[in-house]
Write a protein that holds these residues in place. Structure first.
Motif, PDB file in Angstrom:
ATOM      1  N   HIS A 160      39.115 -42.560  56.263  1.00  0.00           N
ATOM      2  CA  HIS A 160      39.424 -41.364  57.061  1.00  0.00           C
ATOM      3  C   HIS A 160      40.596 -40.580  56.468  1.00  0.00           C
ATOM      4  CE1 HIS A 160      36.619 -42.122  60.395  1.00  0.00           C
ATOM      5  NE2 HIS A 160      36.869 -43.395  60.154  1.00  0.00           N
ATOM      6  N   ASN A 161      40.432 -40.186  55.201  1.00  0.00           N
ATOM      7  CA  ASN A 161      41.340 -39.260  54.555  1.00  0.00           C
ATOM      8  C   ASN A 161      40.508 -38.133  53.947  1.00  0.00           C
ATOM      9  OD1 ASN A 161      44.371 -40.065  54.514  1.00  0.00           O
ATOM     10  ND2 ASN A 161      43.304 -42.019  54.257  1.00  0.00           N
ATOM     11  N   GLU A 162      41.050 -37.451  52.947  1.00  0.00           N
ATOM     12  CA  GLU A 162      40.333 -36.326  52.324  1.00  0.00           C
ATOM     13  C   GLU A 162      40.263 -36.514  50.807  1.00  0.00           C
ATOM     14  OE1 GLU A 162      42.342 -32.805  53.667  1.00  0.00           O
ATOM     15  OE2 GLU A 162      42.237 -33.393  55.777  1.00  0.00           O
ATOM     16  N   LEU A 163      40.157 -37.760  50.385  1.00  0.00           N
ATOM     17  CA  LEU A 163      40.148 -38.079  48.961  1.00  0.00           C
ATOM     18  C   LEU A 163      38.859 -37.616  48.300  1.00  0.00           C
ATOM     19  CD1 LEU A 163      41.528 -41.737  49.194  1.00  0.00           C
ATOM     20  CD2 LEU A 163      42.812 -39.671  48.559  1.00  0.00           C
ATOM     21  N   THR A 164      38.985 -37.018  47.129  1.00  0.00           N
ATOM     22  CA  THR A 164      37.806 -36.585  46.370  1.00  0.00           C
ATOM     23  C   THR A 164      37.606 -37.408  45.104  1.00  0.00           C
ATOM     24  OG1 THR A 164      39.153 -34.915  45.247  1.00  0.00           O
ATOM     25  CG2 THR A 164      37.958 -34.215  47.224  1.00  0.00           C
ATOM     26  N   CYS A 165      38.631 -38.170  44.718  1.00  0.00           N
ATOM     27  CA  CYS A 165      38.495 -38.989  43.501  1.00  0.00           C
ATOM     28  C   CYS A 165      39.450 -40.176  43.567  1.00  0.00           C
ATOM     29  CB  CYS A 165      38.757 -38.158  42.239  1.00  0.00           C
ATOM     30  SG  CYS A 165      40.443 -37.498  42.162  1.00  0.00           S
ATOM     31  N   ILE A 166      39.227 -41.109  42.665  1.00  0.00           N
ATOM     32  CA  ILE A 166      40.045 -42.315  42.543  1.00  0.00           C
ATOM     33  C   ILE A 166      40.866 -42.195  41.262  1.00  0.00           C
ATOM     34  CG2 ILE A 166      39.999 -44.828  42.339  1.00  0.00           C
ATOM     35  CD1 ILE A 166      39.032 -43.804  45.009  1.00  0.00           C
ATOM     36  N   PRO A 167      42.164 -42.511  41.290  1.00  0.00           N
ATOM     37  CA  PRO A 167      43.000 -42.316  40.084  1.00  0.00           C
ATOM     38  C   PRO A 167      42.610 -43.245  38.934  1.00  0.00           C
ATOM     39  CG  PRO A 167      44.218 -43.528  41.769  1.00  0.00           C
ATOM     40  CD  PRO A 167      42.943 -43.050  42.410  1.00  0.00           C
ATOM     41  N   GLU A 168      42.904 -42.813  37.732  1.00  0.00           N
ATOM     42  CA  GLU A 168      42.690 -43.643  36.551  1.00  0.00           C
ATOM     43  C   GLU A 168      43.535 -44.915  36.656  1.00  0.00           C
ATOM     44  OE1 GLU A 168      40.755 -43.271  33.853  1.00  0.00           O
ATOM     45  OE2 GLU A 168      39.846 -41.441  34.655  1.00  0.00           O
ATOM     46  N   GLY A 169      42.998 -45.994  36.134  1.00  0.00           N
ATOM     47  CA  GLY A 169      43.737 -47.246  36.143  1.00  0.00           C
ATOM     48  C   GLY A 169      43.601 -48.047  37.423  1.00  0.00           C
ATOM     49  N   PHE A 170      42.749 -47.591  38.321  1.00  0.00           N
ATOM     50  CA  PHE A 170      42.580 -48.276  39.605  1.00  0.00           C
ATOM     51  C   PHE A 170      42.112 -49.714  39.407  1.00  0.00           C
ATOM     52  CE2 PHE A 170      40.930 -48.875  43.942  1.00  0.00           C
ATOM     53  CZ  PHE A 170      41.919 -48.228  44.679  1.00  0.00           C
ATOM     54  N   GLU A 171      41.406 -49.940  38.309  1.00  0.00           N
ATOM     55  CA  GLU A 171      40.881 -51.279  38.046  1.00  0.00           C
ATOM     56  C   GLU A 171      41.992 -52.292  37.765  1.00  0.00           C
ATOM     57  OE1 GLU A 171      41.129 -49.012  34.185  1.00  0.00           O
ATOM     58  OE2 GLU A 171      40.409 -48.609  36.232  1.00  0.00           O
ATOM     59  N   GLN A 172      43.224 -51.809  37.606  1.00  0.00           N
ATOM     60  CA  GLN A 172      44.346 -52.723  37.372  1.00  0.00           C
ATOM     61  C   GLN A 172      44.720 -53.511  38.626  1.00  0.00           C
ATOM     62  OE1 GLN A 172      47.674 -50.784  35.341  1.00  0.00           O
ATOM     63  NE2 GLN A 172      46.233 -49.283  34.494  1.00  0.00           N
ATOM     64  N   LEU A 173      44.174 -53.106  39.766  1.00  0.00           N
ATOM     65  CA  LEU A 173      44.430 -53.830  41.022  1.00  0.00           C
ATOM     66  C   LEU A 173      43.507 -55.046  41.072  1.00  0.00           C
ATOM     67  CD1 LEU A 173      44.662 -50.764  43.459  1.00  0.00           C
ATOM     68  CD2 LEU A 173      46.529 -51.962  42.308  1.00  0.00           C
ATOM     69  N   PHE A 174      43.672 -55.938  40.119  1.00  0.00           N
ATOM     70  CA  PHE A 174      42.695 -57.011  39.936  1.00  0.00           C
ATOM     71  C   PHE A 174      42.769 -58.103  40.999  1.00  0.00           C
ATOM     72  CE2 PHE A 174      46.249 -57.375  36.939  1.00  0.00           C
ATOM     73  CZ  PHE A 174      46.880 -58.510  37.419  1.00  0.00           C
ATOM     74  N   ASN A 175      43.802 -58.070  41.874  1.00  0.00           N
ATOM     75  CA  ASN A 175      43.882 -59.046  42.971  1.00  0.00           C
ATOM     76  C   ASN A 175      43.286 -58.511  44.272  1.00  0.00           C
ATOM     77  OD1 ASN A 175      45.128 -61.432  41.891  1.00  0.00           O
ATOM     78  ND2 ASN A 175      46.994 -60.223  41.614  1.00  0.00           N
ATOM     79  N   LEU A 176      42.813 -57.270  44.233  1.00  0.00           N
ATOM     80  CA  LEU A 176      42.296 -56.624  45.437  1.00  0.00           C
ATOM     81  C   LEU A 176      41.064 -57.358  45.955  1.00  0.00           C
ATOM     82  CD1 LEU A 176      43.318 -54.144  46.957  1.00  0.00           C
ATOM     83  CD2 LEU A 176      41.600 -52.780  45.773  1.00  0.00           C
ATOM     84  N   GLU A 177      41.093 -57.723  47.251  1.00  0.00           N
ATOM     85  CA  GLU A 177      39.970 -58.429  47.879  1.00  0.00           C
ATOM     86  C   GLU A 177      39.229 -57.552  48.893  1.00  0.00           C
ATOM     87  OE1 GLU A 177      41.583 -61.948  49.613  1.00  0.00           O
ATOM     88  OE2 GLU A 177      42.198 -62.818  47.697  1.00  0.00           O
ATOM     89  N   ASP A 178      39.950 -56.629  49.522  1.00  0.00           N
ATOM     90  CA  ASP A 178      39.362 -55.801  50.582  1.00  0.00           C
ATOM     91  C   ASP A 178      39.739 -54.353  50.324  1.00  0.00           C
ATOM     92  OD1 ASP A 178      38.231 -54.830  52.875  1.00  0.00           O
ATOM     93  OD2 ASP A 178      39.378 -56.071  54.267  1.00  0.00           O
TER      94      ASP A 178
END
Length: 601
Positions: A160-178
């Motif tokens: 529930h925001n207004e995001l249109t894209c995901i920033p570069e390097g997002f894959e660095q959040l390698f511990n993300l579970e949810d």
């Protein structure tokens, strides 16, 4: 003084000035003092337009008590107090956060949902210990690249925001579970998402996605994928190799074909309702060995294959609002707890059977399997259409195992009705649409056999103990009576799964229901229920459906959000003010999430 480590380098005046009190009035000193002990501070729902400076500096400045030369006990020495690890400032009016956020480097939880934030400060990169970040229900249009520095993050909530894209390097959040990015304006998902190898739950629903990257199959631990309400016309075939996938939601898209899942052996729920699927073939079913829920409602299906019997674990099947004209009799072999077939041009099953619910439909289909020739088929049809002057439908007893004496407007069930059972074994009793003021005492004679009882549309004001002896009872319909309580002895119904108490006179949810652990469905709409006990409800681990529509609930306890097993929670038509109608329209998952977010810490 470990709590000052790393902060002193940024602020040379640490420990040598009094706490600034420009916004201190917004936060009671007692709350700050408690936060220094517990490491947790909850400022939710205080109408804050900005975060008071004393909050950012809680671990930097000398406490008010120390400045007043108050004595500290051995356990209250301020320099040994706990660093702030959990900060909740949700449900306020914040439009921005300052870079002072860096003064709380020990934070593991930051919850700022339901504000008016349009951006996040770049200083967020310094919260290296952060494990949970909730920025849902704001007005974010972009995420700062610095967010990719939060390598310990396990839960990120951006819905529930207004995001249109995901920033570069997002894959660095390698511990993300949810990860929840639902209800934004995303048009694509980066292929680099495949590097989020720890991800267990991903919610992409209510965006503008026209496709998913094939690389998404690289998420080897993903169990829950929600892509509802997008523009998907197909899903990449590589998804068939997601071996850990258990829940897949693809409702409200533009799918024309049902995907095949040869490697998804653990898939338990597949929701593809409200698409444009025309064909359901054996190839779509043969690999769904573990499927419990299959939702195909509101598509363009014209038939159901006999191979539906391959789904031996299936419990809930929704085929409503398709173009199906007939159902395979083999469907009756499944042990379904819920079957929805309304809204189809069915010609082989009479409306009155459909109206009686899942078990009646399955029994009817099973009875058709036994038909070897026209003579038996004709006799079955006769059994369903005996003239109304016949007092007891013996044929229904023998063929369908139903004791049916409904819609007679009688005040008593004649003895000849029970006598007609004789040595035959019946499983269902239908005494609905009469004028019964009490349950027939002779129903106790059926206690060793009957599993379904329909006593709806009568004048019952109490439940006699004879009913409580039916220990094989799984389905009980008591709707449209005058009931306001249920006897404690109903605890003896140790197999009861579904109870319908709609259109009665209950003011509270009957206490005995909390003590029937097998209950899966409680329908108690259109009563006067004013409260439910969320703690006792949570203990009902098998409860899947709870219908509380059109009652007198003035408030919904937030703790009800902990009832995570609920798949259907209906609350419309009550006088409570929150959750708002907009939340209710989003469905059960959204309601439960909303409630959980409001549980006091």
């Amino acid at each position: 003084m470990s709590r000052l480590k790393g902060v002193a380098e940024r602020d040379t005046r640490v420990g040598f000035r009094a706490e600034r009190r420009d916004f201190g009035a917004s936060v009671p000193q007692g709350l700050l003092k408690a936060a220094r002990k517990s490491g947790q501070l909850n400022l939710s729902g205080r109408s804050l337009s900005e975060v008071p400076q004393c909050v950012w500096r809680i671990n930097v400045d000398i406490p008010e008590e120390a400045n007043q030369n108050l004595s500290f006990s051995a356990t209250e020495r301020w320099w040994e107090q706990t660093d702030l690890t959990k900060l909740i400032i949700s449900n306020n009016k914040l439009k921005s956060l300052t870079d002072d956020l860096r003064l709380l480097p020990a934070l593991t939880v930051l919850d700022i949902h339901d504000n008016q934030l349009t951006s996040l400060p770049s200083a967020i990169r310094e919260l290296e210990n952060l494990q949970k970040l909730n920025v849902s229900h704001n007005k974010l249009q972009i995420l700062p690249e610095e967010i990719t520095n939060l390598r310990n993050l396990k839960g990120l909530y951006l819905q529930h925001n207004e995001l249109t894209c995901i920033p570069e390097g997002f894959e660095q959040l390698f511990n993300l579970e949810d990860l929840d990015i639902s209800n934004n304006r995303l048009t694509t998902v980066p292929a680099s998402f495949s590097s989020l190898s720890s991800l267990v739950r991903l919610n992409l629903s209510s965006n503008q996605l026209k496709s998913l990257p094939a690389e998404i199959s690289g998420m080897k631990r993903l169990k829950h994928l929600d892509c509802n309400s997008n523009l998907l016309e197909a899903v990449p075939p590589e998804m068939a190799n997601m071996e850990s996938l258990e829940l897949l939601y693809l409702r409200r898209n533009k799918l024309r074909f049902l995907p095949e899942f040869p490697s998804c052996r653990l898939l338990k729920e597949l929701h593809v309702g409200e698409n444009q699927i025309e064909i359901l073939g054996p190839e779509h079913l043969k690999h769904l060995n573990s499927i419990l829920v299959l939702d195909l409602r509101d598509n363009k299906l014209k038939s159901v294959p006999d191979e539906i019997t391959l789904l031996q674990s299936l419990e809930r099947l929704d085929l409503s609002n398709n173009d199906i004209s007939s159902l395979p009799c083999s469907l009756g072999k499944l042990h379904l707890k819920f079957l929805a077939i309304e809204g189809n041009p069915l010609r082989t099953i009479r409306r009155e059977i459909i109206n009686k619910g899942t078990q009646e439909v399955l029994k009817y289909l099973r009875s058709k399997i036994k038909d070897d020739g026209p003579s038996q088929s004709d006799s079955l049809e006769t059994a369903m259409t005996l003239p109304s002057e016949s007092r007891v439908n013996v044929h229904a007893i023998i063929t369908l195992k139903i004791l049916d004496y409904s819609d007679k407007q009688t005040t008593l069930i004649p003895d000849e009705v029970f006598d007609a059972v004789k040595s035959n074994s019946i499983t269902s009793v239908n005494f609905s649409k009469n004028q019964l003021c009490e349950i027939p005492k002779r129903i106790v004679e059926l206690k060793e056999m009957v599993s379904d009882v329909n006593l709806g549309f009568n004048k019952l004001s109490f439940i006699s103990l004879e009913l409580c002896t039916l220990q094989k009872l799984t389905f009980l319909d008591l709707r449209n009576n005058f009931l306001n309580s249920l006897p404690e002895e109903m605890e003896l119904l140790i197999r009861l799964q579904t109870i319908n108490l709609s259109f009665n006179r209950f003011r509270i949810l009957p206490e005995v229901l909390y003590h029937i652990p097998t209950l899966e469905t409680i329908l108690i709409s259109n009563n006067q229920v004013g409260s439910v006990d969320p703690q006792k409800m949570k203990a009902m681990e098998n409860l899947i459906t709870l219908d509380l529509q059109n009652n007198d609930l003035l408030q919904i306890p937030p703790e009800l959000g902990n009832c995570v097993n609920l798949r259907t929670l209906l609350l419309d038509g009550n006088p409570f003010r929150v959750p708002r109608a907009a939340i209710l329209m989003k469905g059960t998952a959204a309601i439960l999430e909303y409630l959980r977010d409001r549980i006091p810490t």
